[in-house]
Design an enzyme around this catalytic site. Structure first.
Site, short mmCIF file in Angstrom:
data_model
loop_
_atom_site.label_atom_id
_atom_site.label_comp_id
_atom_site.label_asym_id
_atom_site.label_seq_id
_atom_site.Cartn_x
_atom_site.Cartn_y
_atom_site.Cartn_z
N CYS A 108 -1.28 -0.84 -8.85
CA CYS A 108 -0.44 -0.53 -8.32
C CYS A 108 0.86 -0.26 -10.56
O CYS A 108 0.43 1.04 -10.76
CB CYS A 108 0.82 -1.06 -7.91
N HIS A 122 -2.10 -3.86 -3.34
CA HIS A 122 -2.17 -5.08 -3.93
C HIS A 122 -2.26 -5.85 -3.10
O HIS A 122 -3.57 -5.19 -2.03
CB HIS A 122 -0.68 -5.71 -4.15
N ARG A 126 11.69 2.84 -1.26
CA ARG A 126 10.12 2.81 -2.08
C ARG A 126 8.97 2.76 -0.63
O ARG A 126 9.66 3.19 0.14
CB ARG A 126 10.02 1.03 -1.94
#
Ligand code: GLN
Length: 243
Positions: free
Chosen positions: A94, A194, A128
């Site tokens: 990320c 993640h 997002r």
């Protein structure tokens, strides 16, 4: 055999358990009788990147990325580019993945010049991309299915100089537009996942470790481990996300 792992910026870039990737790699190596050392390289630390086989960079928000710009510009970015050119293995997640690219324009309009080791750049948006994700690695990257979690405002676009790590099955991946997820260039792996990514994706964990060991020792194939629990978590998430 031994593997020398360098965890870059462990105190600044570590979101959603990214450090679990270090624990996972260490345990999978030790279970095969392979020695492993882990060295953290924080801001200002003067360690020589030539001393390591595998580098890990975790995720961080825009703020943390901006904090690191000075350290990158003071020589670390050049050292990282040299390690990439030298074929060293990198796993970057990320924010750390974004930093391997050329630049990032945040949703606030701030331009960050990054490491420039990979032919990719990132543009921030207000909306997002958040949620569980699943993607299929390309054959060049082992071909396994990966389950994870993403949370980023940045949209990453790959140039012709690097390949996607895989194809999105569920979630957004690089930019939510072109179906690509992550990047591969030389022995650098970048992903938005993640989770942390490695513990519940053991095939990919071993693919990355074999990549690093093979660079140092010639072609290495790791013996299988008893991945009963890891695969239970992996299969559970595949079934859940496939619905
Ligand atoms: N700051 C980046 C973004 O929001 C990376 C976030 C992260 O590492 N999870 O796009």
């Amino acid at each position: 055999m031994e593997l020398r792992i360098c965890h870059l910026y462990p105190d600044v870039l570590n979101l959603y358990g990214d450090q679990g990737n270090i624990i996972c790699m260490s345990r999978r190596l030790k279970s095969r009788g392979i020695d492993v050392s882990v060295t953290g390289a924080c801001i200002g630390d003067s360690c020589r990147l030539t001393d390591f086989d595998l580098f890990f960079i975790g995720g961080g928000q825009d703020f943390e990325q901006e904090v690191l710009l000075g350290d990158l510009a003071s020589g670390r970015a050049a050292d990282i580019r040299a390690a990439v050119d030298d074929g060293k293995t990198f796993l970057t997640i990320c924010g750390g993945y974004q930093m391997m690219g050329t630049h990032y324009v945040t949703s606030d309009g701030v331009r960050c010049d990054f490491i420039g080791a990979l032919d990719l750049y990132t543009v921030g948006r207000n909306e997002r991309m958040i949620g569980n994700m699943m993607f299929k690695c390309s054959e060049q990257n082992g071909g396994s299915m990966i389950v994870g979690f993403e949370n980023h405002s940045g949209r990453t676009y790959l140039g012709p100089g690097c390949d996607p790590l895989g194809t999105v099955v569920c979630g957004s991946g690089n930019n939510g537009e072109d179906g690509t997820e992550g990047a591969r260039y030389k022995n650098v792996f970048g992903s938005y996942s993640h989770g942390p990514i490695l513990p519940k994706n053991p095939a990919f964990a071993d693919f990355v470790l074999e990549n690093a060991l093979s660079r140092r020792y010639g072609e290495v194939h790791l013996d299988p481990l008893d991945d009963k629990f890891e695969l239970a978590a992996h299969e559970y998430m595949i079934a859940r996300l496939a619905k």
